[in-house]
Every structure is written in C-alpha cells, then in structure tokens.
Design a protein around this motif. Structure first.
Motif, PDB file in Angstrom:
ATOM      1  N   THR A  96      41.704  85.905  63.088  1.00 42.17           N
ATOM      2  CA  THR A  96      42.130  85.372  61.786  1.00 42.17           C
ATOM      3  C   THR A  96      41.943  83.858  61.792  1.00 42.17           C
ATOM      4  N   PRO A  97      40.719  83.406  61.520  1.00 40.92           N
ATOM      5  CA  PRO A  97      40.437  81.967  61.599  1.00 40.92           C
ATOM      6  C   PRO A  97      41.109  81.130  60.513  1.00 40.92           C
ATOM      7  N   CYS A  98      41.604  81.795  59.472  1.00 43.52           N
ATOM      8  CA  CYS A  98      42.213  81.076  58.350  1.00 43.52           C
ATOM      9  C   CYS A  98      43.607  81.616  58.079  1.00 43.52           C
ATOM     10  N   CYS A  99      44.559  80.709  57.865  1.00 39.88           N
ATOM     11  CA  CYS A  99      45.933  81.134  57.567  1.00 39.88           C
ATOM     12  C   CYS A  99      46.328  80.831  56.120  1.00 39.88           C
ATOM     13  N   ASN A 100      45.368  80.495  55.276  1.00 40.82           N
ATOM     14  CA  ASN A 100      45.659  80.197  53.871  1.00 40.82           C
ATOM     15  C   ASN A 100      46.139  81.467  53.168  1.00 40.82           C
ATOM     16  N   LYS A 101      47.353  81.421  52.657  1.00 36.88           N
ATOM     17  CA  LYS A 101      47.924  82.595  51.992  1.00 36.88           C
ATOM     18  C   LYS A 101      47.748  82.550  50.469  1.00 36.88           C
ATOM     19  N   ASN A 102      47.307  81.434  49.927  1.00 36.72           N
ATOM     20  CA  ASN A 102      47.104  81.316  48.481  1.00 36.72           C
ATOM     21  C   ASN A 102      45.644  80.964  48.203  1.00 36.72           C
ATOM     22  N   VAL A 103      44.804  81.990  48.216  1.00 40.96           N
ATOM     23  CA  VAL A 103      43.380  81.796  47.928  1.00 40.96           C
ATOM     24  C   VAL A 103      43.240  81.468  46.450  1.00 40.96           C
ATOM     25  N   ILE A 104      42.576  80.337  46.158  1.00 37.61           N
ATOM     26  CA  ILE A 104      42.401  79.907  44.768  1.00 37.61           C
ATOM     27  C   ILE A 104      40.933  79.580  44.519  1.00 37.61           C
ATOM     28  N   PRO A 105      40.476  79.751  43.284  1.00 39.27           N
ATOM     29  CA  PRO A 105      39.094  79.378  42.977  1.00 39.27           C
ATOM     30  C   PRO A 105      38.918  77.863  43.001  1.00 39.27           C
ATOM     31  N   VAL A 106      37.733  77.445  43.430  1.00 38.22           N
ATOM     32  CA  VAL A 106      37.420  76.022  43.557  1.00 38.22           C
ATOM     33  C   VAL A 106      36.144  75.724  42.780  1.00 38.22           C
ATOM     34  N   LEU A 107      36.145  74.621  42.073  1.00 37.46           N
ATOM     35  CA  LEU A 107      34.940  74.087  41.444  1.00 37.46           C
ATOM     36  C   LEU A 107      34.653  72.754  42.113  1.00 37.46           C
ATOM     37  N   LEU A 108      33.490  72.653  42.739  1.00 35.92           N
ATOM     38  CA  LEU A 108      33.056  71.417  43.398  1.00 35.92           C
ATOM     39  C   LEU A 108      31.958  70.791  42.552  1.00 35.92           C
ATOM     40  N   ILE A 109      32.203  69.586  42.063  1.00 32.19           N
ATOM     41  CA  ILE A 109      31.253  68.885  41.197  1.00 32.19           C
ATOM     42  C   ILE A 109      30.760  67.635  41.914  1.00 32.19           C
TER      43      ILE A 109
END
Length: 153
Positions: free
Chosen positions: A59-72
C-alpha cells in the motif's frame, strides 16, 4: 505520534494541506519557467504527495480522500512541448491525490508590447502571440473554468 497521511512539517502550509485533504477537488496551476513548473508549485506538490507516501510495497499510498485534480500550466512554448514533464506530474498526482487532468495553455503572451524592450525577440513572432492572446487564450480560460467546475459536479 505521527499521523499517516499528514505532513510531518508543521508550518504555514499545514492548514492548506489539511484543507486539501478535506476538499472535493483540487486545481493546481503554474507557469512554466526554465522547462519546469515553478518552485512554488513544486514546494506544494512535494509536500502534498509526500504526506501520502508510505514506503510500503503493498500500500504505497495512505491517502483516504481521493479527489479529482486539474493541473494547469501556461508556457511560452507550444502546448505540446512539455508532454513528458506533465505526464510525470499527472502520474504522481493520480497515485497520491486522485484522478488528474492536465490543461496546457502554450504559446502565451509574455509582454503587452514587445517593442518596449531592448531584447531581440527572434524565437517567435510577437504579433502572432498578441493575436493568439486575444483569440485563443480567452477560449482556454473558459475551458479551464469548465474543467474546474466539472470537478465538483
């Protein structure tokens, strides 16, 4: 005791990272300087990603709140000049923050009047840049707005 998913550094960015952790979506933006995104962007990006990194193969990631990202990203270079760079950021954000979409506004206008400098602007046509800024850039801004709006719909 350290909380997994929280940055170990407690400073002015702590509240920002906490707010991002609770957000419905995230819009990140940066101009391109010297063939990369700015140092300010990198500082946030590194802290944002690093807080979710576990160094655990299962489990390389412990982020529990996956959210969409927009990178500009904006750039003086053409839209396609930094595909590899942006794919690298996208891949990392996909893994540690959430599904990421990238938008590039390239061939941007750097100055309102290039003739007011002593520099020889021979890499590009300043008139083309001004015309593009007046016609294409507003469409790209509208696209960025719609993409950002779609993150939370």
């Amino acid at each position: 005791m350290l909380n997994q998913g929280h940055c170990i550094c407690r400073d002015g960015l702590t509240k920002v990272l906490d707010d991002i952790r609770e957000a419905d979506g995230l819009i990140l933006g940066s101009p391109n300087y010297l063939s990369n995104l700015t140092a300010s962007f990198r500082a946030l990006y590194e802290r944002l990603v690093f807080q979710s990194l576990t160094y655990n193969a299962e489990t390389p990631c412990c982020n529990k709140n996956v959210i969409p990202v927009l990178l500009i990203m904006t750039s003086n270079a053409p839209d396609t000049a930094y595909t590899e760079l942006l794919n690298s950021y996208k891949d990392t954000l996909d893994k540690f923050v959430g599904p990421t979409t990238v938008l590039v506004s390239g061939d941007t206008l750097q100055l309102n009047d290039y003739s007011k400098t002593d520099w020889e602007w021979s890499f590009f046509d300043p008139e083309h840049k001004k015309e593009r800024h007046e016609t294409v850039f507003p469409q790209e801004c509208k696209k960025a707005y719609e993409m950002g709006k779609s993150l939370i719909v």
